[in-house]
Design a protein around this motif. Sequence first.
Motif, PDB file in Angstrom:
ATOM      1  N   TYR A 229     -56.959  17.745 -46.691  1.00 31.50           N
ATOM      2  CA  TYR A 229     -56.332  18.491 -45.593  1.00 31.50           C
ATOM      3  C   TYR A 229     -57.404  19.204 -44.782  1.00 31.50           C
ATOM      4  CZ  TYR A 229     -56.339  21.929 -49.449  1.00 31.50           C
ATOM      5  OH  TYR A 229     -56.694  22.710 -50.515  1.00 31.50           O
ATOM      6  N   ARG A 289     -56.158  26.186 -59.871  1.00 36.99           N
ATOM      7  CA  ARG A 289     -54.706  26.178 -59.674  1.00 36.99           C
ATOM      8  C   ARG A 289     -54.005  26.298 -61.024  1.00 36.99           C
ATOM      9  NH1 ARG A 289     -56.918  21.567 -57.190  1.00 36.99           N
ATOM     10  NH2 ARG A 289     -56.901  21.582 -54.918  1.00 36.99           N
ATOM     11  N   ARG A 316     -50.113  23.960 -56.673  1.00 35.67           N
ATOM     12  CA  ARG A 316     -50.688  23.874 -55.325  1.00 35.67           C
ATOM     13  C   ARG A 316     -49.905  24.696 -54.308  1.00 35.67           C
ATOM     14  NH1 ARG A 316     -53.470  18.083 -54.342  1.00 35.67           N
ATOM     15  NH2 ARG A 316     -54.609  19.473 -52.961  1.00 35.67           N
TER      16      ARG A 316
HETATM   17  N1  GLY Z   1     -52.717  24.311 -51.854  1.00 37.62           N
HETATM   18  C1  GLY Z   1     -53.640  23.303 -51.609  1.00 37.62           C
HETATM   19  C2  GLY Z   1     -54.345  22.805 -52.785  1.00 37.62           C
HETATM   20  O1  GLY Z   1     -53.889  22.944 -53.885  1.00 37.62           O
HETATM   21  O2  GLY Z   1     -55.385  22.225 -52.641  1.00 37.62           O
END
Ligand code: GLY
Length: 355
Positions: A229, A289, A316
């Motif tokens: 992203y 995460r 995430r």
């Molecule tokens: N929230 C984006 C990622 O986990 O990379």
Amino acid sequence: MSHSDICIAGAGLIGLSLALELHHRGISVTVLDRGTPLSESSTAAAGMLAAADPDNPPQLRPISDLSIQLYPAFLDRIHSLSGQRVALQTHTTLQALPLHVTNAGNILTPQDLAHLLPSLTPGDHRFILLNENSLDPRQLAPALLAAVRATSIDLRLNTTIHSVESHAGSVTIQTSNGPLEASQFVDCTGCWAATAPPSAVVPRKGQMLSVTLPPELLLRLVVRTPSIYIVPRTIDPAVTPAIIGATVEDAGFDKTVHASAIAHLRSQASALIPSLSTAPERETWAGLRPTTPDRLPLLGTFPNQPHHYFATGHYRNGILLAPATAHVTAQLLLGETPSVDLSAFSPSRLVSLAQ
Ligand code: GLY
């Protein structure tokens, strides 16, 4: 021994958002953190409120939509307590779908794409446009902390939890700074999982970088594929940084940034927007995460620990899910029916890990 209605472990985005919601409902709250507030996943994230990301597990959609609904009031509450207004940085996302997906509806034509983002190289992707906001977690975090500090929430830092013992109607929490008692306890410690069974919540590493966008690249929306992203920060007219992320790695608690991983992220981003190949690097970092075995959050109690709640494992989507997590966890704690069905997130599904 000091007593509060509710003791929260973890002063990250989830723990502090819950503390603020409970305080708003007139509940006395103590928040414990092993170190400093908002210093881990809460400020490592890119900040996409990606409720409609096709890579999210479908079970997340109702609570994601609830969180999107709650976000304006959440930011307003933070603003009124802290005086700090958290801005939305982007309002749309160009979401890539694999070429074999033909039934997604509203697949953008090459003309649409050329109009939206002339520098995009669609390659082997189809794109749809999502109405999705993003914000800067590094703006949200200090504003949230200032909001919490403007209340009577008892925030105790550098405090490690040794044990949590449930009694009839209360819990005793033994900490490095002495014991305290509460009517209920909520573990919001993310992948540090202060009181969760081993393997219930584990870290999954994400390496990322930020670059300064060339002035001629007018990127005002998020570009996202299943593997990368690009998230611009748009509100400073003088300079537009963009976050490029992220790796997904099982590396324990290691947060080392590797040049090879950063170079790979940049080359994937440059394959979409060629001028990113020379955009000056600003910063690189890695975050952890909090991840459950099925990538769904852990919200509620284990059957044998009625006063011991979990609000963690957001993987995430922690930034997206903070307002709804605070809302539904407060509802659970106060004996109300949660606004969305939480059965997919019940700790009971992981009960074999707890035995
Ligand atoms: N929230 C984006 C990622 O986990 O990379």
